[in-house]
Design an enzyme around this catalytic site. Structure first.
Site, mmCIF file in Angstrom:
data_model
loop_
_atom_site.group_PDB
_atom_site.id
_atom_site.type_symbol
_atom_site.label_atom_id
_atom_site.label_comp_id
_atom_site.label_asym_id
_atom_site.label_seq_id
_atom_site.Cartn_x
_atom_site.Cartn_y
_atom_site.Cartn_z
ATOM 1 N N HIS A 1 36.906 36.384 17.013
ATOM 2 C CA HIS A 1 36.480 37.532 16.201
ATOM 3 C C HIS A 1 35.114 38.028 16.663
ATOM 4 O O HIS A 1 34.247 37.234 17.019
ATOM 5 C CB HIS A 1 36.434 37.160 14.717
ATOM 6 C CG HIS A 1 35.401 36.122 14.380
ATOM 7 N ND1 HIS A 1 34.230 36.417 13.718
ATOM 8 C CD2 HIS A 1 35.350 34.800 14.638
ATOM 9 C CE1 HIS A 1 33.511 35.321 13.575
ATOM 10 N NE2 HIS A 1 34.167 34.322 14.114
ATOM 11 N N ASP B 1 34.980 30.462 10.725
ATOM 12 C CA ASP B 1 34.300 31.517 9.975
ATOM 13 C C ASP B 1 35.097 31.954 8.737
ATOM 14 O O ASP B 1 36.290 32.270 8.840
ATOM 15 C CB ASP B 1 34.076 32.716 10.913
ATOM 16 C CG ASP B 1 33.083 33.716 10.346
ATOM 17 O OD1 ASP B 1 33.311 34.214 9.217
ATOM 18 O OD2 ASP B 1 32.079 33.997 11.023
HETATM 19 ZN ZN LIG Z 1 33.355 32.566 14.768
#
Ligand SMILES: [Zn+2]
Length: 214
Positions: free
Chosen positions: A100, A46
């Site tokens: 996360h 990400d």
């Molecule tokens: Zn992620």
């Protein structure tokens, strides 16, 4: 913005080099012959979780492996190569698995959508969700379940590291690396430690290797 927008990355790079050299003339030359990082970072791909940025790390500090939903998959030759090289050769002191909140990989695994080939990768997270179904099912809503599964996934990946012969051998020989499970809150920018495992935290006997003499 047109297609030429990418050029700002190259422009920024020149500015960054000038700034670093102004601070420290040997900023780049000191790193040219070898690396001696203290940490491995296993994080999600990400774009909102930039490892070096959120930890204040500089070139030479972090040995990085990133994939969708920060997985440690025992048949992933890419991940195993990173761990083997980092532990055996670079002798890192810490391995950090960082997940996360709001992770798209975890959310996808919680859905019932058929993602084709990607189902294979998400299967590991679905298995994790199944193992913790009682706890997750008791939570109030989808958001809470998603956040908790992000945490459970991180802890599980740390367990996977402890099950590798590479880590167990280094534990027996030198008492390193410590294994950390962290979660990053994108909305606040904050990191939180969920778990820290050291050489006394061996996995279940089923997963212990007979390593002989060190
Ligand atoms: Zn992620």
């Amino acid at each position: 913005m047109g297609m030429e927008g990418y050029k700002r990355l190259l422009d920024y790079n020149r500015q960054w080099v000038a700034e670093r050299l102004a601070e420290r003339p040997d900023y780049f030359t000191r790193l040219k012959d070898n690396q001696d990082p203290e940490y491995v970072w296993i994080g999600c791909s990400d774009s909102r979780v930039p490892a070096e940025t959120v930890t204040g790390c500089q070139p030479g500090d972090l040995f990085v492996h990133r994939n969708v939903a920060n997985q440690v998959v025992h048949t992933d030759l890419n991940m195993l190569t990173v761990i083997f090289y980092a532990v055996e050769r670079l002798r890192v002191r810490h391995i950090i698995v960082c997940g996360h909140y709001g992770c798209g990989g975890v959310k996808a695994a919680m859905s019932h959508h058929d993602f084709g080939l990607i189902n294979r990768w998400l299967q590991n997270i679905k298995d994790c969700a199944e193992r913790h179904q009682a706890e997750l099912g008791a939570l109030a809503d989808e958001e809470a379940r998603s956040r908790r599964l992000v945490e459970l996934n991180v802890v599980e990946q740390v367990d996977h590291l402890a099950k590798t012969s590479v880590v167990q051998r280094a534990w027996k020989r030198e008492g390193r690396p410590w294994l950390h499970g962290w979660v990053y809150d994108m909305r606040a920018g904050l990191l939180k430690e969920l778990v820290c495992r050291t050489s006394t935290d061996l996995p279940h006997p089923v997963h212990r290797f007979d390593l002989g003499e060190p």
